[in-house]
Design an enzyme around this catalytic site. Structure first.
Site, mmCIF file in Angstrom:
data_model
loop_
_atom_site.group_PDB
_atom_site.id
_atom_site.type_symbol
_atom_site.label_atom_id
_atom_site.label_comp_id
_atom_site.label_asym_id
_atom_site.label_seq_id
_atom_site.Cartn_x
_atom_site.Cartn_y
_atom_site.Cartn_z
ATOM 1 N N ARG A 29 54.285 49.547 23.181
ATOM 2 C CA ARG A 29 53.707 48.350 23.812
ATOM 3 C C ARG A 29 53.582 47.164 22.868
ATOM 4 O O ARG A 29 53.168 46.085 23.289
ATOM 5 C CB ARG A 29 52.329 48.680 24.387
ATOM 6 C CG ARG A 29 52.194 48.269 25.852
ATOM 7 C CD ARG A 29 50.758 48.110 26.252
ATOM 8 N NE ARG A 29 50.139 46.949 25.632
ATOM 9 C CZ ARG A 29 48.837 46.744 25.550
ATOM 10 N NH1 ARG A 29 48.011 47.656 26.018
ATOM 11 N NH2 ARG A 29 48.328 45.653 24.980
ATOM 12 N N TYR A 55 35.427 43.930 40.972
ATOM 13 C CA TYR A 55 36.011 43.080 39.923
ATOM 14 C C TYR A 55 36.147 41.639 40.402
ATOM 15 O O TYR A 55 35.849 40.691 39.680
ATOM 16 C CB TYR A 55 37.387 43.598 39.503
ATOM 17 C CG TYR A 55 37.335 44.731 38.509
ATOM 18 C CD1 TYR A 55 36.824 44.547 37.233
ATOM 19 C CD2 TYR A 55 37.829 45.994 38.836
ATOM 20 C CE1 TYR A 55 36.793 45.585 36.313
ATOM 21 C CE2 TYR A 55 37.799 47.045 37.927
ATOM 22 C CZ TYR A 55 37.287 46.833 36.662
ATOM 23 O OH TYR A 55 37.260 47.855 35.755
ATOM 24 N N ARG A 71 46.543 54.469 26.213
ATOM 25 C CA ARG A 71 45.748 54.150 25.026
ATOM 26 C C ARG A 71 45.502 55.231 23.992
ATOM 27 O O ARG A 71 45.284 54.926 22.831
ATOM 28 C CB ARG A 71 44.413 53.579 25.489
ATOM 29 C CG ARG A 71 43.637 54.542 26.396
ATOM 30 C CD ARG A 71 42.493 53.844 27.133
ATOM 31 N NE ARG A 71 41.661 54.847 27.789
ATOM 32 C CZ ARG A 71 40.525 54.576 28.422
ATOM 33 N NH1 ARG A 71 40.083 53.339 28.495
ATOM 34 N NH2 ARG A 71 39.824 55.535 28.989
ATOM 35 N N ARG A 125 44.224 58.895 32.828
ATOM 36 C CA ARG A 125 44.477 58.098 31.620
ATOM 37 C C ARG A 125 45.281 58.862 30.568
ATOM 38 O O ARG A 125 45.188 58.561 29.380
ATOM 39 C CB ARG A 125 43.169 57.621 30.983
ATOM 40 C CG ARG A 125 42.369 56.696 31.876
ATOM 41 C CD ARG A 125 42.531 55.279 31.407
ATOM 42 N NE ARG A 125 41.433 54.441 31.847
ATOM 43 C CZ ARG A 125 41.389 53.139 31.655
ATOM 44 N NH1 ARG A 125 42.378 52.530 31.034
ATOM 45 N NH2 ARG A 125 40.382 52.427 32.081
ATOM 46 N N ASP A 131 47.759 49.380 36.108
ATOM 47 C CA ASP A 131 46.365 49.001 35.959
ATOM 48 C C ASP A 131 45.786 48.783 37.342
ATOM 49 O O ASP A 131 46.508 48.391 38.271
ATOM 50 C CB ASP A 131 46.247 47.723 35.125
ATOM 51 C CG ASP A 131 44.808 47.468 34.700
ATOM 52 O OD1 ASP A 131 44.431 47.917 33.605
ATOM 53 O OD2 ASP A 131 44.056 46.854 35.485
#
Lengths: 335, 335
Positions: B35, B147, B26, B22, B71
């Site tokens: 973004r 998921y 973010r 990561r 993702d």
């Protein structure tokens, strides 16, 4: 002697004792009916209602123990901490504890009046009689602290675990206060008639072993010491395979085992202590054949332990069909 | 040869290779800037933007590898599955896969056109040059399936794990399709120039070892086989201490280790394989002194492995101060 207390003292009674974490509450229609118009925290503090909810699964499923219906947050509420339980989210703390000043403010809270808990426990014990013991419960200091620091449930409890390293002295004071609150909550229940207790360290699995031993275990030991010698103490956390020996080493009378660690493996790690668990809650909705096969396997592996209390390896999921639990108790009693 | 590829082939280069799960995204202000006005899934499918985001942490931190910004859900989106990423919630699947008929419908989806991924990877590789390799990535079949069945992230993946036992044949078909999707996504990235891959089985820690070996591992092996012999493959999951040997046994070239398992203990379990990890992300916000002490300890323990790629033991938290990561890379390069 009840089969639960017999197993907790290291014996193998004729019939395996069975109870389920979260057996009281969310999976039962009679619970939803009884709680209508009442928040969960209100329900925990109404003696009649808390007692009724505690008794419902004993009547319905024929389990061998009641577990006191309450919430991990209840002792914080009694102490005047601003807690809410939000549907679909869980506990939310209005003002998370993030600084030394926050800890100062928190630890100034007294434990508060626990008369509602005393009254509820007495009602439960009176109805249960001698046959079926009531298990008292409390959240362990780390689990309470994780909620207090994060402000809500979280996956890895980063803020709490960060504070542990960033400000060890505030952490120590926070955990020490949580240990008092937790120990006091257990004591209240035992004073009123609970005949065993379970300390839930629900979030301990996020800790490394080094952090657990250095910064958490002494506080859990303090909470547990509040009822030492009075009633048997069960200790449980999820995802705690790496902490199992350290959690047991706090001197508890039985260890609860998460569904991920087979009981024969747990017994190899902890050869001298009764084990509790560990039917995988995912199997409760997988159909009778896979569930009964799995439950029989759990019982078989549990024979490696000196004594075995059958339970799930985590709480009853809210969507569980209660009839499956009733059938499961009957099945386990036949084994 | 780059230090990352050297370590992945079992050597100990002069300088420890460092990258962070990561690292792209973010935590970086330049990411938030880039973004603006774009959803995360849109960003993943815009080659210029995905490439830019992938490169940002390499420029800023001086890490020894880029990890492709995408993702876990991207290959599902390419296959036409209705997925959304909801802020604060994560992936949400419009129509969760709960029945055999749902599985039938799902597996009729073709992998779809991955040109946007190819283009983005080529842009990244062109800018990185030979010095810094790009790591491709994909979610492992179980994580994708969890998921798809749950419809969103969850703690214990009860619905997915229940389906595994209730309907093993549908489960097998679901995982087989996920393995194809996952393997295809890796292949696309390697075809376009990625020089290593990491398979993330983020949710595998919820599985018992028996279930992992019987119902998950063969599908992970299939996904990994898609790029076997072409590039080194790293395998990673959190809370997977009990599965570490089984995950490594799939024949990967390196194992990523969660922050909860000390690297010397992991090396004892897996003596022959390069290890990646495992700085505790909670330490990133604990101040420099505890962080640097911990990072040095991780490196010290990592010496028990034949080779060591330094990383976190989980992804960079969104609130991380990017300067801490930059300083950490410099510190690790000096060790």
């Amino acid at each position: 002697m009840s089969s639960l207390l017999s197993a907790l003292s290291g014996h193998r009674p004729d019939r395996l004792p069975v109870w389920f974490m979260r057996q009281a509450g969310r999976s039962l229609p009679e619970y939803k009916e009884a709680r209508k118009g009442t928040t969960i925290l209100e329900a925990c503090l109404k003696p009649d209602l808390a007692a009724e909810i505690t008794l419902q699964p004993v009547r319905r499923h024929g389990v061998d123990a009641a577990i006191f219906f309450s919430d991990i947050m209840t002792p914080l509420v009694l102490a005047g901490v601003d807690v809410d339980i939000v549907a679909g989210v869980g506990p939310v703390i209005e003002n998370p504890v993030r600084s030394a000043a926050d800890v100062d403010r928190l630890v100034s809270h007294e434990p508060g009046d626990a008369q509602a808990i005393t009254d509820a426990v007495k009602l439960v014990v009176a109805e249960l009689g001698d046959e079926t013991p009531l298990i008292g419960f409390a959240g362990a200091p780390f689990t309470l602290a994780a909620y207090l620091v994060e402000g809500c449930g979280s996956r890895d409890h980063l803020a709490a675990r960060s504070m542990m390293h960033a400000d060890p002295e505030s952490w120590r004071r926070l955990l020490d206060w949580c240990a008092d609150i937790s120990g006091r909550f257990l004591t209240t229940q035992v004073d009123a008639g609970a005949r065993a207790v379970q300390l839930f360290d629900s979030w301990a699995g996020s800790l490394t072993r080094v952090d657990y031993v250095a910064s958490v275990a002494p506080h859990s030991a303090k909470a547990l010491s509040a009822v030492e010698g009075r009633v048997p103490r069960i200790h449980f956390g999820t995802g705690t395979r790496h902490l199992l020996t350290d959690m047991a080493a706090l001197g508890v009378e039985a260890m609860g085992v998460d569904y991920r660690t087979p009981l024969d493996e747990a017994a190899w790690l902890l050869p001298e202590i009764p084990l509790q668990g560990n039917i995988d809650p995912a199997l409760l909705s997988a159909g009778w054949e896979p569930l009964s096969r799995h439950a029989a396997d759990v019982v078989e592996r549990g024979k490696a332990a000196p004594a075995h209390i059958v339970n799930l390896g985590h709480g009853v999921p809210p969507t569980t069909d209660p009839e499956v639990l009733t059938d499961l108790v009957a099945f386990l009693h036949e084994l």
